[in-house]
Every structure is written in structure tokens, then in C-alpha cells.
Design an enzyme around this catalytic site. Structure first.
Site, mmCIF file in Angstrom:
data_model
loop_
_atom_site.group_PDB
_atom_site.id
_atom_site.type_symbol
_atom_site.label_atom_id
_atom_site.label_comp_id
_atom_site.label_asym_id
_atom_site.label_seq_id
_atom_site.Cartn_x
_atom_site.Cartn_y
_atom_site.Cartn_z
ATOM 1 N N CYS A 112 0.884 -1.082 0.002
ATOM 2 C CA CYS A 112 0.521 0.101 0.052
ATOM 3 C C CYS A 112 0.744 0.931 0.162
ATOM 4 O O CYS A 112 -0.185 2.620 -0.236
ATOM 5 C CB CYS A 112 -0.552 -0.022 1.270
ATOM 6 N N HIS A 251 -4.089 6.713 2.798
ATOM 7 C CA HIS A 251 -4.157 5.704 2.810
ATOM 8 C C HIS A 251 -5.848 5.169 2.670
ATOM 9 O O HIS A 251 -5.825 5.198 3.957
ATOM 10 C CB HIS A 251 -3.092 4.638 2.932
ATOM 11 N N ASN A 281 -10.203 -0.806 -0.056
ATOM 12 C CA ASN A 281 -8.845 -0.521 -0.056
ATOM 13 C C ASN A 281 -7.974 -0.907 -1.431
ATOM 14 O O ASN A 281 -7.110 -2.277 -1.903
ATOM 15 C CB ASN A 281 -8.082 -1.210 1.238
#
Ligand code: ACO
Length: 324
Positions: A112, A251, A281
Site C-alpha cells: 500500500c 491511504h 482498499n
């Protein structure tokens, strides 16, 4: 300073998978997903849709928005953990598709944090060579890397891509600094094994599978603490107050992580850009997609101070500050 964002772009696959639809795939409920994670739907790539294809579309939009031709790009850096091939890199496919014939290209595996690691790298290249223009991309088709029987993971992730063109500006604008970290000792808490060897002599019994595995509660604790520490350290180092931040683009992991992070940072939620309910996500793609949305909706003006922060498998994490 000097490294500025010249343009942004993003691309989401057409298909949307709602929480309700997930009820018929795995033992979960739409209500559980929404209340625990804030996610309501996510985009999922179609059959055969590949990470580099989403990346190429996002990159082309970023080039268009920057008014930069593909041939002007000197480097393409693509953060991803879901390439359709181990070799060549997805970045090389993007380079071919765009016709960016003067660029060298490679992928970054930082989960990520891939996009922020890429921005940091681009900043250093551009500061060393002011003529350099860098295309930084985060792109994933994690739907192809999920165990759809594992309700702990498959409800969280989505597919997509985002991109930014970075270049030099002889002004006081640009990347102020970044604060990047890794800790490989905690790798088991969030990981994805490589596919089994095709050499029968090398096959190991009990291969854990080439899909995402996660200890959710542990990841949660580490993610909140690490991002908050990276942000605080960076603000302190650069002598920038929380009050002077115009926008925070974290994020987009899930709402519980974001809410805890916001509490720890003492930054009003109105200054934090959040779109996780629509996309889930998207790993390395989450920050550049959010950046492109924020930019496209007029939430960012020249001179604004923007903060990014991320956390992902590795562990990898960090924060970046930019004066837009
Ligand atoms: N549907 C229904 N029930 C579920 C589901 C589901 N999809 N998933 C788990 N459960 C159940 C569990 O089996 C457990 O039941 P039990 O108490 O009978 O054993 C119960 O719900 C609680 O499970 P936990 O995993 O402990 O749930 P928790 O309250 O911790 O919330 C969550 C889960 C939201 C995933 C949380 O752990 C978290 O935010 N973790 C971070 C994970 C993350 O975002 N990872 C992404 C990669 S890293 C990053 O991007 C930062």
C-alpha cells in the site's frame, strides 16, 4: 523544494461489487462490512483485465492533465503487488502501451506504500536532474489475489489505478520532504506467497497460497501507530504545524483505521479526504486515486500544503508533504 505534480489521473474498472453481492459469495453481511470498515462497494476488474491496463489508462489521463507527451517522460515507476507476470514488470508494459520510448521503467513492491515510495524516488531523480519528468503510478487488481472464501480479507480490497506526472519547478512549491520506513520482521502479519514452484522437486508441503493473508487486529494496531508516528516525525522535522495543513490524503485502508488515525493526529476530519466507502482498499492505488479525485473536485489550490501517509505489507509505511 522543486518537485511538483504536473497532472493526475485515475482509472477504475467498470464492474462494481456491493456488500450485498458479497453476502452470496462468502459468509458475511452487508451490515457487518459497512459498520466495521465503512466500505460499501468496490470496483473489480473484468475477466482478463490486467493491472498494467488500468495503470496505462490512469497514466494517459495524468499525461493529458499535465499537458506532457509520453515521449517527455524519463522514468516510469509503478507501485503494485498484483502484476499479471513476474517478468517483465507492469511498468514496462505501461511504457510500451504509452509509447514512452525515452523512459526507463520498473515496478516497486511496497504494497500500500508503493505510490508514496515512488513519489519519494521521483523527487530524488528530479532534484538530481531538473529536466527529468517522472510518471508515478499505483495500480492493483487485487481481486485476482484474494481468497474469496476468506471473509477476513476479501471484503476489504478493490481494484483500480492512479497516476501522477512529476517534474521540476523553479519555485518554492513542491515536495517538502518524506519520512519512509520498513520493518521486515513483522512480514507474517500481512503477506502473499509467490505461486508454487513448477519444479516438483522444490514443492514444499503446506505452501500457504498465493493470496493475501492477514492478521487483521495486529495490522490495525501497527498501521495506526506507524502512520501517526511518521506524520508527527515529518511535521516536526519540517517545522510545519498541523493547523497549516490544507488537506490530508491518507491511504484508504478502512474507516476504523482512518478514524483512529484522525483521532491520534488531532486533525479535523473535514481536512481529511476519504473515499474508501466507494472503492475499498486499493493498496498502492488508493492514494493516487484519492489525489486525482481531490484534485478533480477543486479541493487543492496552488500553494496548499498537502500531507500524504500510508501503511502496507512489509511492513512499509511513510508520510510525504508537498506544497502544491
Ligand atoms: N463478516 C462477518 N464477520 C466477520 C467478517 C466478515 N467479513 N470478518 C471477520 N468476522 C468476524 C470474525 O470471525 C470474528 O468473529 P468471532 O468473534 O466469532 O471470532 C469477529 O468478526 C471479529 O473479527 P475481527 O477480525 O477481530 O474483527 P475486528 O473487529 O478486528 O475488525 C477489521 C476487522 C476491520 C478488518 C480490523 O481488524 C482492521 O481494520 N484491520 C486492519 C486490516 C486492514 O485494513 N488491512 C488492509 C491492509 S493493511 C492497510 O491497508 C493499512
Amino acid at each position: 523544494m522543486g518537485t511538483v505534480v504536473l497532472g493526475t489521473g485515475s482509472c477504475l474498472p467498470e464492474k462494481v461489487l456491493t456488500n450485498l453481492e458479497l453476502e452470496s459469495i462468502v459468509d458475511t453481511s452487508a451490515e457487518w462490512i459497512k459498520s466495521r470498515t465503512g466500505i460499501e462497494s468496490r470496483h473489480i476488474g473484468g475477466k482478463g483485465e490486467k493491472t498494467y491496463q488500468l495503470a496505462t489508462q490512469a497514466a494517459q489521463k495524468a499525461l493529458d492533465s499535465a499537458g506532457v507527451a509520453a515521449e517527455e517522460i524519463g522514468l516510469i515507476v509503478l507501485g503494485t503487488i498484483s502484476s499479471h507476470m513476474l517478468m517483465p514488470s507492469s511498468a514496462c508494459f505501461v511504457q510500451k502501451e504509452l509509447g514512452a520510448k525515452n523512459a526507463f521503467a520498473y515496478d516497486i513492491n511496497a504494497a500500500c506504500s508503493g505510490f508514496l515510495y515512488g513519489m519519494d524516488l521521483a523527487d530524488k531523480y528530479i532534484k538530481a536532474d531538473h529536466a527529468m519528468k517522472v510518471l508515478v503510478i499505483g495500480a492493483e487488481t487485487l481481486s485476482s489475489r484474494l481468497n474469496w472464501q476468506d471473509r477476513n480479507t476479501c471484503i476489504l480490497f478493490g481494484d483500480g489505478a492512479g497516476a501522477a506526472v512529476l517534474g521540476y519547478s523553479p519555485t518554492d512549491r513542491g515536495i517538502i520532504g518524506s519520512n519512509m520506513h520498513s520493518d521486515g520482521s513483522l512480514w507474517q502479519l500481512l503477506c502473499m506467497h509467490a505461486p508454487e514452484s513448477l519444479n516438483p522437486d522444490l514443492v514444499v508441503d503446506g505452501n500457504a497460497g498465493a493470496y493475501i493473508q492477514m492478521e487483521g487486529r495486529e495490522v490495525f494496531k501497527h498501521a495506526v501507530r506507524a502512520m501517526a508516528d511518521a506524520v508527527s516525525g515529518l511535521l516536526e522535522r519540517e517545522k510545519i504545524s498541523r493547523e497549516s495543513l490544507s488537506l490530508v490524503i491518507p491511504h484508504q485502508a478502512n474507516m476504523r483505521i482512518l478514524n483512529n488515525l484522525i483521532d491520534r493526529l488531532h486533525i479535523p476530519q473535514s481536512k481529511v479526504f476519504i473515499n474508501v466507502s466507494k472503492y475499498g482498499n486499493t493498496s498502492a492505488a488508493s492514494i493516487p486515486i484519492a489525489l486525482d479525485e481531490a484534485h478533480g473536485s477543486g479541493l487543492i489550490a496552488q500553494g496548499d500544503t498537502i500531507l500524504f501517509c500510508s501503511f502496507g505489507g512489509g511492513f512499509t509505511w511513510g508520510a510525504t508533504l508537498i506544497k502544491w
